[in-house]
Design an enzyme around this catalytic site. Structure first.
Site, PDB file in Angstrom:
ATOM      1  CD  GLU B  60      50.310  56.272  35.552  1.00  0.00           C
ATOM      2  OE1 GLU B  60      50.778  55.834  36.626  1.00  0.00           O
ATOM      3  OE2 GLU B  60      50.719  57.327  35.028  1.00  0.00           O
ATOM      4  CG  HIS B 129      56.651  60.080  27.124  1.00  0.00           C
ATOM      5  ND1 HIS B 129      57.658  59.721  27.967  1.00  0.00           N
ATOM      6  CD2 HIS B 129      55.818  60.850  27.852  1.00  0.00           C
ATOM      7  CE1 HIS B 129      57.448  60.265  29.170  1.00  0.00           C
ATOM      8  NE2 HIS B 129      56.335  60.946  29.129  1.00  0.00           N
TER       9      HIS B 129
END
Lengths: 326, 324
Positions: B60, B129
């Site tokens: 990321e 999430h």
């Protein structure tokens, strides 16, 4: 063929700039954190001399040398350190954040390893745009322990990006020796798992650095992908100005000072040509004068207006941004 | 005007902008060959090729930073950080770097970067999430943050974000992924604007993302009792459209804020401060926030249902406010 006198001139300018900055901070004429690159000049100069003006670099917290070597002016850098509006960051961000699109300086960086991904991104951009620009990414071996180092080598290796990863291996991560902070202190070994080229250079020999960097840049420009270039060098000052560096052996510093990159090049040139000494002395003197002029000009400028601190937060500010809050 | 699903609207905006401007590229995990974790980039690789549509490693920070460097040197990247929770892995590159480049460089560099990210709230995706971290993002000078609640806005806000010259984080709701709605490809949806989804005179309910349908549901319940609820879809988290929120509060005198994030130091608090400050003279009752409790997001359906604000919770909050 690179002009060794031009290399010397730039190294002298960096040395003068750093020496002046140290004094200015000690005299409290400037403030903030100051991380000096005295002793490491040959890496910045050798690498940047292998780059074109439109190539890009990303730099570090110890970045003054990189910025000067890539074409940043001591006037605007000094103005930044004094908090003047003519500084590279309009006097608001300090010398840890010198950036200049015209000289291809993406930015110095106050986060260790923070500049690697943007340097990789500049190489990605060149590849996508079909340009033959190259991106050189400076970092210390301390950054090798950061996750982004590995993410970036992997990504650049996968995509064969035109990037040169320049590790300034000075054996100290802030105040901690490499034996304490890296399991694999020979950083060039990390080229192997990521399947990229590597070069190891004596980072105190500007001609050697320039040769190695030129090979790496040529590979990148030819579409042959990234290189990890490891330059062994040494930081003469503490991690930051004010750090007495009592954690390291004075003999270690003295041994590296014997290998001063400016003196090393001077010895080579004087051995070739007896008139070199006078020419190099003149370059030293001119570098000092140029920095002194920059200091005087910066000091004479008014401080950046307070109102400018809220400018440039956005390129395209929306009406509501910065609006009055009750 | 075509009717599209939320995810199709995202894909359509990406496709149209890539066709319009060759500087736009898409990079992220699973975005090229797989067509996105949930289909939002399907077909882009075939149409625009592997140079402009790139599958990345699970990195990321490198995705964000590479997109930043590309944005500083002539491209207009759309980086995908699969879930909002994963923004933490890219936080240095987003917060310390991308958000500050314009300011630090004295305005000489700019960062036309879009970060697309999904919030998995209300879909059983659990504590890593489904976090609603919009307040973190909104707290950073230099970032713009939007959260569309409809296919029309998913298209319009993404299109505007790609054309904007600053870093914009576009948060997408997995809970709304299959919802359908009209998409006006010619409509301009400016950043920094809220939208009144339903007019009403008795009470303002401010919501965004997946809580907008919840607010509208509550409004329907209250309409049966003759109570007029004005639902304001905040949709631009940073900057807030203060004028639209204040105008609604001036009309109704009462404000309930609904969000899926936890309360403390959240965007709801910011909106409440706005009402209590600039809107003080128009308020007729205390502002009430309807939010998740101060705990991580549970996975089990019954726990998750209890955790997130439901229409009944909004109705109950509305009654409390209307008693004053």
């Amino acid at each position: 063929m690179v002009d060794p006198y031009a290399l010397y001139e730039t190294m002298a300018r960096i040395r003068s700039f750093e020496t002046a900055a140290s004094k200015l901070l000690a005299q409290t004429r400037i403030g903030g954190f100051l991380h000096l690159s005295i002793g490491q000049e040959a890496v910045a100069v050798g690498v940047c001399a292998a780059l074109r003006r439109d190539d890009l670099i990303s730099s570090t917290h110890r970045g003054h040398g990189h910025c000067i070597a890539k074409g940043g002016t001591v006037e605007r850098m000094m103005a930044e350190m004094f908090g003047r509006e003519s500084g590279y960051c309009k006097g608001r961000a300090g010398s840890l954040h010198i950036a200049d699109p015209n000289a291809g300086i993406l930015g110095a960086n106050a986060i260790v390893g923070g500049g690697l991904p943007m340097g990789v991104g500049a190489a990605l951009s060149a590849q996508v745009r079909g340009s033959d620009q190259v991106s050189a990414v400076f970092f210390g071996e301390g950054a090798v322990a950061e996750g982004v180092f590995h993410e970036c080598l992997n990504l650049a290796g996968l995509w064969r990006l035109p990037v040169v990863f320049v590790c300034e291996h000075n054996s100290w991560a802030e105040m901690t020796p490499v034996t304490t902070h890296l399991a694999a202190p020979d950083v060039e070994e990390f080229a192997v798992p990521y399947r990229i080229a590597s070069e190891v250079a004596d980072g105190n020999d500007v001609l050697v650095v320039h040769d190695a960097a030129s090979r790496a840049v040529a590979r990148a420009r030819a579409g042959e992908g990234p290189t990890l270039l490891v330059c062994r060098t040494y930081r003469w000052r503490g991690h930051f100005e004010g750090d007495p560096a009592t954690y390291r052996d004075p003999d270690e510093l003295a041994a590296w000072q014997e290998r001063d990159p400016l003196r090393a090049l001077r010895e080579v040139l004087v051995a070739e040509d007896t008139s070199a000494a006078a020419r190099l002395d003149a370059l030293d003197a001119e570098a000092e004068r140029a920095v002194q002029r920059a200091v005087e000009a910066a000091e004479a400028e008014p401080p950046a207006p307070v109102g400018t601190v809220v400018e440039d937060v956005y390129r395209a500010p929306l009406a509501i941004h910065g609006g009055a809050h009750a | 005007m075509p009717e599209l699903k939320y995810w199709q609207a995202i894909r359509s905006a990406l496709r149209d902008e890539m066709a319009r401007d060759e500087r736009v590229l898409v990079l992220g995990e699973d975005v090229a060959q797989p067509g996105g974790p949930f289909g939002a980039t399907k077909g882009l690789l075939d149409e625009f090729g592997p140079s402009r549509v790139r599958d990345t490693p699970i990195s990321e920070a490198a995705i964000m930073g590479a997109a930043l460097g590309a944005a500083m040197t002539g491209l207009r990247p759309v980086a995908e950080i699969m879930f909002l929770d994963f923004m933490t892995l890219a936080a240095d590159q987003l917060v310390n770097q991308a958000a500050k480049v314009s300011w630090m460089s004295g305005g000489r560099f700019h960062v036309p970067l879009v970060v697309r990210t999904i919030c998995g709230n209300r879909r059983g995706t659990g504590p890593q999430h489904a976090q609603s971290l919009e307040a973190w993002l909104a707290h950073v000078p230099g970032l713009k943050v939007v959260w569309p609640s409809s296919p029309g806005d998913a298209y319009g806000l993404l299109k505007t974000a790609i054309r904007d010259d600053d870093p914009v984080v576009v948060v997408e709701s997995l809970a709304l992924w299959g919802s359908r709605g009209p998409v006006d490809e010619g409509a301009d949806v400016p950043l920094g604007t809220a939208a009144v989804r339903q007019p009403g005179g008795d009470l303002t309910v401010a919501a965004w993302g997946a809580t907008v349908p919840v607010a509208l549901d509550a409004a329907r319940h209250l309409a049966d009792e003759g109570i007029g609820v004005e639902v304001v879809d905040v949709r631009s988290i940073s900057p807030l459209d203060e004028a639209t929120i204040l105008a609604s509060v001036a009309k109704t005198g009462r404000l309930v804020v609904v969000h899926d994030a936890v309360s403390p130091a959240g965007v709801g608090a910011e909106i409440a401060a706005l009402a209590a400050g600039q809107g003080f003279d128009t308020l007729r009752a205390p502002v009430v926030r309807v939010t998740a409790p101060f705990a991580p997001v549970p996975f089990a359906k019954h726990l998750e249902t209890a955790y997130y604000p439901q229409a009944d919770d909004v109705v109950a909050a509305a009654r409390r406010v209307l008693e004053r």
